[in-house]
Design an enzyme around this catalytic site. Sequence first.
Site, PDB file in Angstrom:
ATOM      1  N   TYR A  87     -25.671 -36.760   5.556  1.00 46.88           N
ATOM      2  CA  TYR A  87     -26.218 -37.639   6.583  1.00 46.88           C
ATOM      3  C   TYR A  87     -27.730 -37.642   6.533  1.00 46.88           C
ATOM      4  CZ  TYR A  87     -27.552 -33.672   9.629  1.00 46.88           C
ATOM      5  OH  TYR A  87     -28.147 -32.550  10.155  1.00 46.88           O
ATOM      6  N   LYS A 121     -28.096 -32.010   2.789  1.00 41.72           N
ATOM      7  CA  LYS A 121     -27.977 -32.363   4.214  1.00 41.72           C
ATOM      8  C   LYS A 121     -26.514 -32.709   4.523  1.00 41.72           C
ATOM      9  CE  LYS A 121     -30.581 -34.716   7.870  1.00 41.72           C
ATOM     10  NZ  LYS A 121     -30.775 -33.580   8.761  1.00 41.72           N
ATOM     11  N   GLU A 149     -35.172 -21.372   9.131  1.00 42.60           N
ATOM     12  CA  GLU A 149     -35.547 -22.620   9.820  1.00 42.60           C
ATOM     13  C   GLU A 149     -34.814 -22.662  11.148  1.00 42.60           C
ATOM     14  OE1 GLU A 149     -34.135 -25.989   7.465  1.00 42.60           O
ATOM     15  OE2 GLU A 149     -32.402 -24.824   6.822  1.00 42.60           O
TER      16      GLU A 149
HETATM   17  N1  PLP Z   1     -33.826 -28.143   8.953  1.00 46.90           N
HETATM   18  C1  PLP Z   1     -32.586 -28.447   9.398  1.00 46.90           C
HETATM   19  C2  PLP Z   1     -31.489 -27.450   9.256  1.00 46.90           C
HETATM   20  C3  PLP Z   1     -32.336 -29.696   9.996  1.00 46.90           C
HETATM   21  O1  PLP Z   1     -31.101 -30.005  10.430  1.00 46.90           O
HETATM   22  C4  PLP Z   1     -33.408 -30.614  10.143  1.00 46.90           C
HETATM   23  C5  PLP Z   1     -33.201 -31.921  10.757  1.00 46.90           C
HETATM   24  O2  PLP Z   1     -32.143 -32.258  11.202  1.00 46.90           O
HETATM   25  C6  PLP Z   1     -34.677 -30.248   9.669  1.00 46.90           C
HETATM   26  C7  PLP Z   1     -34.845 -29.011   9.074  1.00 46.90           C
HETATM   27  C8  PLP Z   1     -35.840 -31.191   9.770  1.00 46.90           C
HETATM   28  O3  PLP Z   1     -35.705 -32.223   8.847  1.00 46.90           O
HETATM   29  P1  PLP Z   1     -36.375 -33.662   9.082  1.00 46.90           P
HETATM   30  O4  PLP Z   1     -37.833 -33.401   9.320  1.00 46.90           O
HETATM   31  O5  PLP Z   1     -36.113 -34.372   7.828  1.00 46.90           O
HETATM   32  O6  PLP Z   1     -35.696 -34.258  10.276  1.00 46.90           O
END
Ligand code: PLP
Length: 282
Positions: A33, A147, A179
């Site tokens: 996604y 993702k 994260e």
């Molecule tokens: N890390 C994880 C596990 C995430 O699910 C997300 C966003 O959903 C992010 C980092 C941040 O990613 P982005 O800046 O592309 O939204």
Amino acid sequence: MSRIVHLNGQFLPEEQAKVSIFDRGFVFADGVYEVTAVINAKLIDYAPHMERLERSLRELDMAWPCSRQELRAVHEDLVKHNDVEQGRVYMQVTRGVAERDFAYPADTPTTLMAFTQIAATVANPRAETGVAAISIPDIRWKRRDIKSIALLAQCMGKQRAAEAGAYEALMVEDGHITEGTSSSAYIVKDGRIVTRPLSNAILPGVTRRALMRLAADHRIVVEERAFTLEEMYGADEAFITSASALVLPVVAIDGRPIAAGRPGPVTRKLRQVYIDAAVAGA
Ligand code: PLP
């Protein structure tokens, strides 16, 4: 009027969008996604989101659900149909409908669905107050760079955060923060930003990528290295980034205030710089 969503080439009221129980997304979480922010009715960082989608699809030998132009039109039309000024577009691709069998089916059309959510992306009161976080063990699989829609560990983490009255759970592995459950994580120490380098241990955040470039433009040093929970306890500032949160100050972790327990100057500046650049470049 009900929300208009997209499913396999059609725009439908959400009540009418139905997927088979044999969809591999439903049965195996076999899908990927993307979430793209919308500010002033414009898609933010759309190209890097699609680059990351391409990578996720490739890693799983999954086909694109439609052409690049069609997918862009799906995003833009959904924003228009649903009058989204601020918010996001969620889209997912699954490997489609097939008899339940672990190995990939041959030539099964993928399932594409997308919908919008209206949210106070820029005018987010949390940006003023900052948010609290908790730390939890990172119990996820080893390909966090993909993702994937398999997000149960993240749901468990967010639930623990909610129960603790916090906004985000930051995940810890081998003593180091990987994260947030749905965000990239950073600390600021002595004016320098510290964030973990990209690897299979974290998702390559699109907002992170934009922010790194902006930090360089503004001569703010970014140290790409893993940092510990102890370092976060003793940081000058901390923040998270994502397409939904943009840049959000973290002012407490595990019930301990970070520095003065208020959003700090570096985080405030980065949020403003990010929003300005997003609006200008969208
Ligand atoms: N890390 C994880 C596990 C995430 O699910 C997300 C966003 O959903 C992010 C980092 C941040 O990613 P982005 O800046 O592309 O939204």
